[in-house]
Design a protein around this motif. Structure first.
Motif: not given
Lengths: 425, 428
Positions: A52, A72, A59-61, A64-65, A68-69
Motif C-alpha cells: 500500500h 490496470d 499515499t494509497v492514492k 494505486n494511481s 492503475e496508470g
C-alpha cells in the motif's frame, strides 16, 4: 512447448522466465521464501504495508494511481505458507507491451516498479512509519479475523491447528493476532531486513517480458543486499498418525462443516507424489470420485464432499458440509470409502476416469499467464522443473498397484466438526 | 442452411465466427492460436428471475416455484442411462454448470477428446429426463447447497440488500430458492420450464480455444436438430422507484459487520445499454475506486479496510450501483458515500480522474481476452443482451466525461438507496 529460461543470478536468487507471445497479458511474481519463525507476525504486516505504500509512492492514492496508470495492472502482495515455508509474494499482471497507447514498455515499467518498492520501502533508518504501521496492523488483524466469515476456511484452519499442534504448520491464529497487535515500525524494519538477507528469492515471469531486462534489473537489486545468508527451508513430514483424535466446536453456523485430516504417509514432497495425486483424486477429486458418487449422489448427504492432497506437508484434507444429525453417517461412509481405496476395491473405471481427467487438466495448465507462473513456481523446490505435458505423462504412468500402495500408507489423524450452537436463539 | 460470419478486431488481432446454424441455434467459435485447451458453454436465457412467464399465444402467465431454473440445471445432468458426469469421465473433460439471475449455462473445458465432449454437452442439454424419484433425491443435495450459502455472509449481504431495495422484482429471491420452495418442484413442472426455455431462439453455444469452426459444426450438425422456436413473454413487473427499507439487518457470525450499500436506479425500460453499463463502471471507480480520494480517506479514518469494493449490478428490469465492505461504523460509511455523490453531482467528474479510469478500463478489457472461459461466457451474455463481445472496446473510446456526469444524475438518487448489514447477534 514454451521457451523456458532458468537462471540462478546469485545465491538462492533464481529467475524462471517462460517466454511466449500467445497472451495479451504478462505476469510477474517475486516470491520470498522463509522458515515459519519469530518474524511470522511481522511478515504478515510487512506484505500488507509494502502493498500500500513505498518511499516514492507514499499515499494509497499515489501508490494505486501508479498501478492503475499501468493500464490496470493487477498488483497484489500476499503471505501464505507452503508446507512449513512462509511465502511473501509480490505479483503483477500487466497488459502486454504491444497494446501500449504511447509506445512505452509496460513490462519494463512494471519491473522498475517492483524493484522500486522492494528496494525502497516507506521507512527511515529507525523503522517503518508508525502511523502507517498502525493502519497496516489493523488491516492485517481484520484480515485474520475475517477468516471466521468463511466458515469452510475457518474449519480447515482449526483442523490444521489442532492436527499439527506441535509442528510449525499448525499456525495458531490467536497467537498470530497477539504477535501482530504488539508490533511497531522498528520490528517491521527488522523483518524487512531479515527478508532481504535470509529469504530464498524466486522470480517467475510469463509472457513477452524481456528475460535479459528482468535478469539485469533483479541482479542489480540482489547485488545491493549485503551479507546474504539464505535460511534452511525444511518441512517436517509426519508419516503416520498413532490414533484418531476427534474435536467438535460450536459456532453460529447453519450447516455443520466436517473436516478430516489424514497423514498421507509421504516422507517428503517428492515421495510417490504422482501416485498420491491419483489416489487422492479417485478418492475425492472430481464428480467421478468415490466421495462425490457415494456421499453426495447415492446418500444425498451433502452438496460438496471432496479430498485434496497438500503435497508440501504430506497431508490429505477431506471437507464436507452436512446437517449435524448426519455426522456419524457421513463420517462412517467417508472412512468406508477410504477403506475401499486401501483394499483396492475401487473399479478400473474409477482409476481410468481419474487418470484421464488429471492428464487432461495438466496438459492445459499453460493456457493462462497466471497459471503458468503458479505451475512453474510451485515446482521451485522439486527435483526437476517439468512442463505440464511432462507432468501429464508422469500421471499417466501411475499404476493401480501404486495407488493401492499409497492408500495403504494413509492414516486418519484428526476429525473436526464445526457445528451450530446448542440453544440456538 | 448454415450461415457463417467472421467478426474481426484489429486491435486485438483476434477474430471469431458467428454462425446461424441450420437447426436455428446461434453458435460462436473463437479460435485461440497456440492454446491447448478448449472451453464450451451451452446456455439458455433462463434464470432465477423467470418465475412468471408465458409462451406467445397462451392466455395466462405461468407461475413456478422459486429456484426452479437452478433445480433444472442440476437435473439435466441425469439421463435414463449414464448421467452426463459419468460420460465426461470417459473423455477427461472438466464439466460444470451455473444458474444466475438471467441465464443457465452448461460448460466443459478439455485439452483432448473435444468433439466427444461437445457431443455429450449438446446431447444431455437437449434430452431431459426427470422422474419423481430423481427429483426427490436432488432436494436433499440442493437443500445442502442452500444451507451452505446461508453461512456465507458476503452472499447473504447481497440478498438482504436486494430484498431491501426491491418490492416486486424477482431479483429479490435467492437463485437456488429455499428449502421450502424447492419442495414444491415436480417432474412435470421441470418439463414445463424446460419446454418453454430450452429452444433455439432462446439459447446459444459458444466455444473458444483450440478449436476450429469445422470441428464444432461437425458435432452441431449431428446433434442439434431443428426445434420449434418459442417466443417467451416475461412479466415486466411494476417496480416502484423507491426502496422497501433504508436499512436491513441480519445476524450471522462474522468477525466484523459486513455492509452493502445499493443505489437503486428507477428503470423505465427492461435493459440498460452497453454504453450505460460501461459508464456506470467508470463512475463507480471515480466515486470510490482504489485511486479515489474517498477510498483513501475512509481507509485512513478506520472506516473501511481493503475488502471494500464496488459493483454495477444490472439485468432485466433492475439496475443498482453497489458498495461492499466491512466496517464497525457502517452508518458513517454510508454518510461519506452519500456526501461524495452529492458533491460530484454538483461539481461534476474531473477530466483527469476520468482519463485515468478510462485507461484502466482499456487495459482490463483487453486482458479479458486471454481467458477462454471469460471469452465463451461473455459471448453468451453479450448475445443474450443483443451485443457483440468486441463492442465494449469500440464504445470505450467514445465515452466522454459528459456521459459519465449524465449517468451519475440519472442513476443515483440517495433517497432510493438501501444498506444491508450482516452482524453478530447482540452480545457476541
Amino acid at each position: 512447448m514454451n521457451n523456458i529460461a532458468y537462471t540462478e543470478i546469485s545465491k538462492s536468487v533464481r529467475i524462471l522466465c517462460v517466454n511466449t507471445d500467445k497472451f495479451k497479458t504478462n505476469c510477474i511474481k517475486v516470491d520470498f521464501y522463509l522458515p515459519i519463525g519469530e518474524y511470522f507476525p511481522a511478515q504478515n504486516v510487512l506484505a500488507s504495508y509494502m502493498g500500500h505504500t513505498s518511499k516514492k509512492y507514499s499515499t494509497v492514492k499515489a501508490f494505486n494511481s501508479k498501478v492503475e496508470g499501468m493500464y490496470d495492472a493487477c498488483f497484489d502482495t500476499t503471505v501464505s505458507t507452503v508446507g512449513e515455508k512462509v511465502r511473501i509474494r509480490f505479483s503483477m499482471e500487466i497488459l502486454d507491451d504491444k497494446f501500449s497507447i504511447d509506445g512505452n514498455s509496460i513490462s519494463q515499467e512494471a519491473v522498475d516498479f517492483l524493484v522500486e518498492i522492494l528496494s525502497n520501502p516507506n521507512a527511515t533508518e529507525n523503522g517503518f512509519d508508525e502511523e502507517l504501521t498502525t493502519r497496516e496492523i489493523r488491516f492485517t488483524l481484520e484480515n485474520i479475523e475475517a477468516m471466521k466469515n468463511d466458515k469452510r476456511a475457518y474449519a480447515v484452519s482449526r483442523l490444521r491447528q489442532l492436527m499439527c499442534k506441535d509442528e510449525p504448520y499448525g499456525i495458531d491464529n490467536e497467537k498470530l493476532e497477539e504477535g501482530v497487535r504488539n508490533l511497531d515500525g522498528k520490528q517491521l524494519l527488522d523483518a524487512y531486513k531479515d527478508m532481504l538477507k535470509t529469504a530464498t528469492v524466486v522470480i517467475t515471469a510469463c509472457g513477452s517480458v524481456d528475460s535479459e531486462m528482468l535478469k539485469d534489473k533483479f541482479e542489480a537489486f540482489a547485488e545491493k543486499i549485503e551479507n546474504r545468508n539464505p535460511a534452511e527451508l525444511e518441512t517436517v513430514f509426519v508419516t503416520k498418525a498413532d490414533e484418531i483424535r476427534y474435536f467438535k466446536e460450536e459456532m453460529d453456523v447453519n450447516q455443520a462443516k466436517l473436516v478430516i485430516g489424514l497423514r498421507a504417509g509421504m516422507k517428503d514432497s517428492n515421495d510417490d507424489y504422482f501416485a498420491y495425486r491419483v489416489m487422492t483424486d479417485i478418492f475425492g477429486g472430481g464428480p467421478y470420485s468415490r466421495l462425490f458418487l457415494n456421499v453426495r449422489e447415492k446418500m444425498s448427504l451433502c452438496y460438496y464432499c471432496g479430498a485434496r492432497l497438500i503435497r508440501e506437508k504430506g497431508i490429505i484434507l477431506i471437507q464436507s458440509g452436512i446437517e449435524e444429525e448426519n455426522y456419524e453417517k457421513a463420517l462412517s461412509e467417508i472412512l468406508n470409502q477410504l477403506d475401499i481405496m486401501k483394499k483396492g476395491e475401487f473399479t478400473d473405471e474409477d482409476f481410468n476416469s481419474s487418470i484421464i481427467a488429471l492428464c487432461d487438466a495438466f496438459k492445459g495448465v499453460e493456457d493462462s499467464p497466471v497459471a503458468v507462473c503458479n505451475f512453474y513456481s510451485s515446482q521451485e523446490f522439486d527435483e526437476k522443473i517439468i512442463s505440464g505435458e511432462e507432468f501429464a505423462k508422469k500421471i499417466g504412468a501411475v499404476t493401480r498397484e501404486q495407488v493401492i500402495e499409497c492408500a495403504k500408507r494413509v492414516s486418519v489423524d484428526t476429525v473436526y466438526l464445526l457445528k451450530g450452537e446448542e440453544n440456538n436463539d | 442452411m448454415t450461415n457463417i460470419k467472421e467478426i474481426k478486431n484489429d486491435l486485438l488481432k483476434d477474430s471469431y465466427y458467428e454462425i446461424d446454424h441450420s437447426s436455428g441455434f446461434k453458435i460462436f467459435v473463437y479460435p485461440k492460436e497456440n492454446f491447448s485447451s478448449s472451453y464450451a458453454v451451452f446456455g439458455t436465457k433462463y434464470g432465477s428471475i423467470d418465475t412468471c412467464f408465458k409462451v406467445e399465444g397462451n392466455e395466462k402467465f405461468t407461475e413456478v416455484p422459486e429456484g426452479i431454473a437452478h433445480f433444472l440445471e442440476h437435473k439435466l445432468f441425469e439421463s435414463e442411462e449414464l448421467d452426463a458426469f459419468a460420460r465426461y469421465a470417459k473423455t477427461g473433460a472438466s464439466a460444470n454448470a451455473y444458474t444466475s439471475f438471467d441465464k443457465t449455462c452448461y460448460l466443459f473445458s478439455c485439452t483432448g477428446n473435444f468433439e466427444d465432449s461437445l457431443e455429450i454437452l449438446l446431447d444431455f442439454v437437449s434430452n431431459p429426463y426427470f422422474t419423481e424419484q430423481t427429483v426427490q433425491k436432488e432436494q436433499g443435495i440442493i437443500g445442502q447447497e442452500i444451507r451452505m450459502y446461508e453461512d456465507e455472509p458476503g452472499w447473504e449481504s447481497l440478498f438482504v440488500l436486494l430484498r431491501a431495495m426491491y418490492h416486486e422484482h424477482p431479483v429479490r429471491i435467492d437463485i437456488a430458492g429455499t428449502v421450502e420452495s424447492i419442495s414444491h418442484i415436480t417432474a412435470d413442472l421441470l418439463y414445463e420450464c424446460y419446454n418453454t426455455f430450452y429452444n433455439p431462439a432462446n439459447m446459444a453455444l459458444a466455444v473458444a480455444g483450440n478449436v476450429t469452426v469445422e470441428q464444432v459444426l461437425k458435432i452441431a450438425d449431428k446433434m442439434l436438430k431443428p426445434k420449434e422456436s418459442k417466443k417467451i413473454e416475461r412479466k415486466f413487473c411494476k417496480e416502484p422507484a423507491t426502496v422497501v427499507e433504508k436499512t436491513a439487518m441480519k445476524n450471522l457470525s462474522v468477525a466484523m459487520p459486513i455492509f452493502a450499500i445499493g443505489f437503486k436506479e428507477d428503470v423505465k425500460t427492461p435493459l440498460r445499454t452497453l454504453k450505460e453499463s460501461m459508464e456506470s463502471n467508470i463512475l463507480l471507480d471515480i466515486i470510490a475506486g482504489p485511486t479515489s480520494s474517498l477510498y483513501e480517506e475512509m481507509l485512513n479514518d478506520n472506516l473501511i479496510n481493503t475488502t471494500f469494493d464496488t459493483e454495477y449490478f444490472e439485468g432485466y428490469g433492475y439496475s443498482a450501483h453497489i458498495f461492499n465492505g466491512e466496517s464497525t461504523d457502517y452508518e458513517k460509511v454510508r454518510e461519506r458515500i452519500n456526501q461524495e455523490i452529492t458533491k460530484l453531482m454538483e461539481t461534476g467528474v474531473d477530466e483527469e480522474s476520468f482519463q485515468r479510469i478510462k485507461k484502466k478500463h482499456y487495459g482490463s478489457l483487453i486482458m479479458d481476452f486471454d481467458s477462454i472461459d471469460s471469452i465463451s461466457n461473455s459471448l453468451i451474455s453479450a448475445y443474450f443482451n443483443g451485443e457483440g463481445i468486441f463492442d465494449q472496446l469500440k464504445l470505450l473510446e467514445s465515452i466522454t466525461v459528459e456521459d459519465v456526469n449524465r449517468r451519475l444524475k440519472e442513476a443515483f438518487n440517495i433517497e432510493n438507496s438501501s444498506m444491508s448489514v450482516i452482524k453478530n447477534k447482540e452480545g457476541k
